[in-house]
Structures are given as C-alpha cells and as structure tokens.
Design a protein around this motif. Structure first.
Motif, PDB file in Angstrom:
ATOM      1  N   ARG A  21       0.859  -1.035  -0.121  1.00  0.00           N
ATOM      2  CA  ARG A  21      -0.005   0.128  -0.066  1.00  0.00           C
ATOM      3  C   ARG A  21       0.774   1.361   0.172  1.00  0.00           C
ATOM      4  O   ARG A  21       1.997   1.223   0.448  1.00  0.00           O
ATOM      5  N   VAL A  22       0.239   2.417  -0.408  1.00  0.00           N
ATOM      6  CA  VAL A  22       1.176   3.599  -0.595  1.00  0.00           C
ATOM      7  C   VAL A  22       0.636   4.604   0.414  1.00  0.00           C
ATOM      8  O   VAL A  22      -0.529   4.449   1.029  1.00  0.00           O
ATOM      9  N   ALA A  23       1.449   5.446   1.188  1.00  0.00           N
ATOM     10  CA  ALA A  23       1.103   6.382   2.010  1.00  0.00           C
ATOM     11  C   ALA A  23       2.148   7.717   1.836  1.00  0.00           C
ATOM     12  O   ALA A  23       3.006   7.611   1.154  1.00  0.00           O
ATOM     13  N   ASP A  24       1.787   8.741   2.433  1.00  0.00           N
ATOM     14  CA  ASP A  24       2.724   9.650   2.262  1.00  0.00           C
ATOM     15  C   ASP A  24       3.230  10.203   1.015  1.00  0.00           C
ATOM     16  O   ASP A  24       2.244  10.378   0.138  1.00  0.00           O
ATOM     17  N   ASN A  25       4.646  10.385   0.704  1.00  0.00           N
ATOM     18  CA  ASN A  25       5.053  10.560  -0.489  1.00  0.00           C
ATOM     19  C   ASN A  25       5.635   9.275  -1.481  1.00  0.00           C
ATOM     20  O   ASN A  25       6.438   9.225  -2.276  1.00  0.00           O
ATOM     21  N   TYR A  26       4.840   8.131  -0.905  1.00  0.00           N
ATOM     22  CA  TYR A  26       5.462   6.799  -1.528  1.00  0.00           C
ATOM     23  C   TYR A  26       4.512   6.616  -3.050  1.00  0.00           C
ATOM     24  O   TYR A  26       3.334   6.979  -3.010  1.00  0.00           O
ATOM     25  N   ALA A  27       4.881   5.909  -3.835  1.00  0.00           N
ATOM     26  CA  ALA A  27       4.426   5.401  -5.088  1.00  0.00           C
ATOM     27  C   ALA A  27       4.521   4.129  -5.201  1.00  0.00           C
ATOM     28  O   ALA A  27       5.416   3.452  -4.680  1.00  0.00           O
ATOM     29  N   LYS A  28       3.500   3.350  -5.750  1.00  0.00           N
ATOM     30  CA  LYS A  28       3.555   2.078  -6.050  1.00  0.00           C
ATOM     31  C   LYS A  28       4.040   1.869  -7.624  1.00  0.00           C
ATOM     32  O   LYS A  28       3.303   2.507  -8.561  1.00  0.00           O
ATOM     33  N   VAL A  29       4.862   0.910  -7.610  1.00  0.00           N
ATOM     34  CA  VAL A  29       5.564   0.707  -9.105  1.00  0.00           C
ATOM     35  C   VAL A  29       5.361  -0.871  -9.708  1.00  0.00           C
ATOM     36  O   VAL A  29       5.876  -1.686  -8.795  1.00  0.00           O
ATOM     37  N   LYS A  30       4.729  -0.902 -10.730  1.00  0.00           N
ATOM     38  CA  LYS A  30       4.609  -2.142 -11.472  1.00  0.00           C
ATOM     39  C   LYS A  30       5.970  -2.586 -11.914  1.00  0.00           C
ATOM     40  O   LYS A  30       6.404  -1.644 -12.799  1.00  0.00           O
ATOM     41  N   ILE A  31       6.676  -3.396 -11.686  1.00  0.00           N
ATOM     42  CA  ILE A  31       8.237  -3.868 -11.967  1.00  0.00           C
ATOM     43  C   ILE A  31       8.075  -4.522 -13.189  1.00  0.00           C
ATOM     44  O   ILE A  31       7.434  -5.512 -13.314  1.00  0.00           O
ATOM     45  N   ARG A  66       0.888  12.598  -0.903  1.00  0.00           N
ATOM     46  CA  ARG A  66       1.996  13.592  -0.698  1.00  0.00           C
ATOM     47  C   ARG A  66       3.140  13.353  -1.772  1.00  0.00           C
ATOM     48  O   ARG A  66       4.041  14.322  -2.014  1.00  0.00           O
ATOM     49  N   ALA A  67       2.698  12.432  -2.752  1.00  0.00           N
ATOM     50  CA  ALA A  67       3.577  12.227  -3.959  1.00  0.00           C
ATOM     51  C   ALA A  67       3.274  13.280  -5.010  1.00  0.00           C
ATOM     52  O   ALA A  67       2.194  13.183  -5.632  1.00  0.00           O
ATOM     53  N   THR A  68       4.074  14.045  -5.299  1.00  0.00           N
ATOM     54  CA  THR A  68       3.954  15.082  -6.295  1.00  0.00           C
ATOM     55  C   THR A  68       4.840  15.201  -7.639  1.00  0.00           C
ATOM     56  O   THR A  68       4.676  15.822  -8.456  1.00  0.00           O
ATOM     57  N   ARG A  69       5.833  14.290  -7.578  1.00  0.00           N
ATOM     58  CA  ARG A  69       6.812  14.097  -8.556  1.00  0.00           C
ATOM     59  C   ARG A  69       6.671  13.244  -9.477  1.00  0.00           C
ATOM     60  O   ARG A  69       7.189  13.238 -10.366  1.00  0.00           O
ATOM     61  N   VAL A  70       5.692  12.297  -9.260  1.00  0.00           N
ATOM     62  CA  VAL A  70       5.315  11.276 -10.142  1.00  0.00           C
ATOM     63  C   VAL A  70       3.580  11.035 -10.179  1.00  0.00           C
ATOM     64  O   VAL A  70       3.243  11.353  -9.377  1.00  0.00           O
ATOM     65  N   LYS A  71       3.265  10.309 -11.198  1.00  0.00           N
ATOM     66  CA  LYS A  71       2.037  10.255 -11.385  1.00  0.00           C
ATOM     67  C   LYS A  71       1.871   8.741 -11.987  1.00  0.00           C
ATOM     68  O   LYS A  71       2.798   8.419 -12.754  1.00  0.00           O
ATOM     69  N   PRO A  72       0.394   8.227 -11.942  1.00  0.00           N
ATOM     70  CA  PRO A  72       0.138   6.779 -12.669  1.00  0.00           C
ATOM     71  C   PRO A  72       0.547   6.947 -13.934  1.00  0.00           C
ATOM     72  O   PRO A  72      -0.011   7.912 -14.658  1.00  0.00           O
ATOM     73  N   VAL A  76       9.587   4.964 -15.020  1.00  0.00           N
ATOM     74  CA  VAL A  76      10.587   5.158 -14.021  1.00  0.00           C
ATOM     75  C   VAL A  76      11.709   4.083 -13.662  1.00  0.00           C
ATOM     76  O   VAL A  76      11.450   2.836 -13.784  1.00  0.00           O
ATOM     77  N   VAL A  77      12.786   4.713 -13.046  1.00  0.00           N
ATOM     78  CA  VAL A  77      13.853   3.655 -12.406  1.00  0.00           C
ATOM     79  C   VAL A  77      13.830   3.984 -10.842  1.00  0.00           C
ATOM     80  O   VAL A  77      13.498   4.700 -10.454  1.00  0.00           O
ATOM     81  N   VAL A  78      13.642   2.681 -10.347  1.00  0.00           N
ATOM     82  CA  VAL A  78      13.339   2.647  -8.720  1.00  0.00           C
ATOM     83  C   VAL A  78      14.921   2.656  -7.937  1.00  0.00           C
ATOM     84  O   VAL A  78      15.517   1.516  -8.390  1.00  0.00           O
ATOM     85  N   ASP A 125       8.818   9.214  -3.819  1.00  0.00           N
ATOM     86  CA  ASP A 125       8.540   9.910  -5.316  1.00  0.00           C
ATOM     87  C   ASP A 125      10.000  10.378  -5.900  1.00  0.00           C
ATOM     88  O   ASP A 125      10.280  10.515  -6.835  1.00  0.00           O
ATOM     89  N   TRP A 126      10.885  11.016  -4.807  1.00  0.00           N
ATOM     90  CA  TRP A 126      11.954  11.789  -5.395  1.00  0.00           C
ATOM     91  C   TRP A 126      13.063  10.562  -5.531  1.00  0.00           C
ATOM     92  O   TRP A 126      14.035  10.863  -6.055  1.00  0.00           O
TER      93      TRP A 126
END
Length: 211
Positions: A21-31, A66-72, A76-78, A125-126
């Motif tokens: 799950r995501v929260a704060d400035n975290y994003a979920k990425v499909k690898i 709070r994730a503002t630097r990426v969007k669905p 991206v590179v993790v 996100d950063w």
C-alpha cells in the motif's frame, strides 16, 4: 502479487503475498525489469527464503497523497535504499548514506513492497527517476548498481580520449565501467580470469585483457 523465493541451490519459485500500500510521498510501481546484483549469492547458495532485489524499472500505478513528482503511468527507474530527503547527503545525491532513513514498512503500514523481485514495490517519489520514451525497461534497470558506479567513476576521473583505463575485474560493474570509458573515447585494458567475461569484454572493444 507474486514474489520470488529461493527454494534450493540455484532454484526459485513464485509465491503469493499481499500487494503493498502507499502513503505519504510513496508511489507504487509495477516492476517490468529487475537486474540481479549481490542477490546471486543467495540464489547460488540455496539460502531459502524471499529473494530481495533493490533496483528496478517499471511503471507508476498508484501514488500517496503527498507524492507530487510522479503520477500513474510514468515510466521510472526505482532507486535503491531510502533516505529522509532533506539532509545534505540526500540533497547531494548520496541518500544511501542518510542517517535518518524513512521506513516504508512503518509509514505505509506494510510488510511487502520494499524489494524488487516482486510484481510491485513502493518507493518515495523523489527516488523514482523518469525515463525517456525510447529507453527500454531492461536498459533502464541497469542505471543503478550496474552502470551508476561505473558512470560516477568515469565522471569523477574525467575520462577522455587521451586516457588509458585499466579495469580490474570485468563483472557487471567492471563491464559497465569499460563500456562507459570506451564511449568517452578512452583506450581500455582489463584484468579478468573468467572466459565468458573475457569474451564479452573483447566483443565490446576492450583492447587487451590480462588473465
């Protein structure tokens, strides 16, 4: 989601676990691509349990409030590891040495998603680097451990066409170092005993290899 587990020496399987799950400035990425780094030791030895993974490339599928630097939809590179995002080390790009790292398990309330040999992971996100459209996930996933140290070494030494570079050990990072030095126009020599790696280096253009 699925994750990889080691079941024996050079043996792996898939197991089902909860999605992160995501929260704060975290994003979920499909690898889509996750290279193998030091994890190969566990794979070869047969130390049973989840196979970690700490770098990948994929697509953002969900973001925290709070994730503002990426969007669905972003590719991206993790980046590996974590950080606070505000200290001098994080701001200078050395977040892996941060002394106040954020813990996604605590912030997101999860027990999964912090490694990359899974279908999904979470990251701040950063620490997700956008990819150009013409760069594949497989190539992009090498940007961290595979080519990151190699790029930094060449950049720090300001390698150019007037230089001769000796690479000691032509494993993944060594081959990456050789590739970047060759790209910068340098003459490249190598030290290596593994025949497969020697041939790869020769095919890349390494001039001479001492075994």
């Amino acid at each position: 989601m699925k994750r990889i587990v080691v079941t024996g020496r050079s043996q792996c399987a898939l197991e089902d676990i909860d999605d992160p799950r995501v929260a704060d400035n975290y994003a979920k990425v499909k690898i889509y691509s996750a290279p193998m780094c030091t994890e190969f030791h566990q794979f070869l030895s047969g130390d049973t349990g989840p196979l970690g993974g700490h770098e990948a490339a994929g697509e953002v599928v969900e973001v925290g409030p709070r994730a503002t630097r990426v969007k669905p939809g972003d590719r991206v590179v993790v980046m590996p590891s974590s950080g606070c995002g505000v200290c001098d080390l994080c701001l200078s790009g050395d977040h892996i040495y941060c002394q106040d790292k954020k813990d996604p398990n605590v912030i997101c309330g999860i027990e999964t998603g912090t490694t990359t040999y899974t279908q999904y992971c979470v990251q701040q996100d950063w620490l997700l680097v956008p990819l150009p459209d013409d760069l594949s996930y497989d190539y992009a996933s090498m940007a961290c451990c595979g080519l990151g140290p190699a790029f930094n070494a060449n950049h720090t030494m300001q390698v150019s066409a007037t230089d001769t570079v000796l690479v000691s050990g032509l494993g993944p990072v060594g081959l990456g170092t050789a590739a970047i030095a060759l790209y910068r126009g340098a003459r490249v020599l190598g030290l290596e005993v593994n025949p497969y790696r020697i041939q790869l280096a020769r095919d890349m253009g390494v001039e001479a290899i001492i075994d």
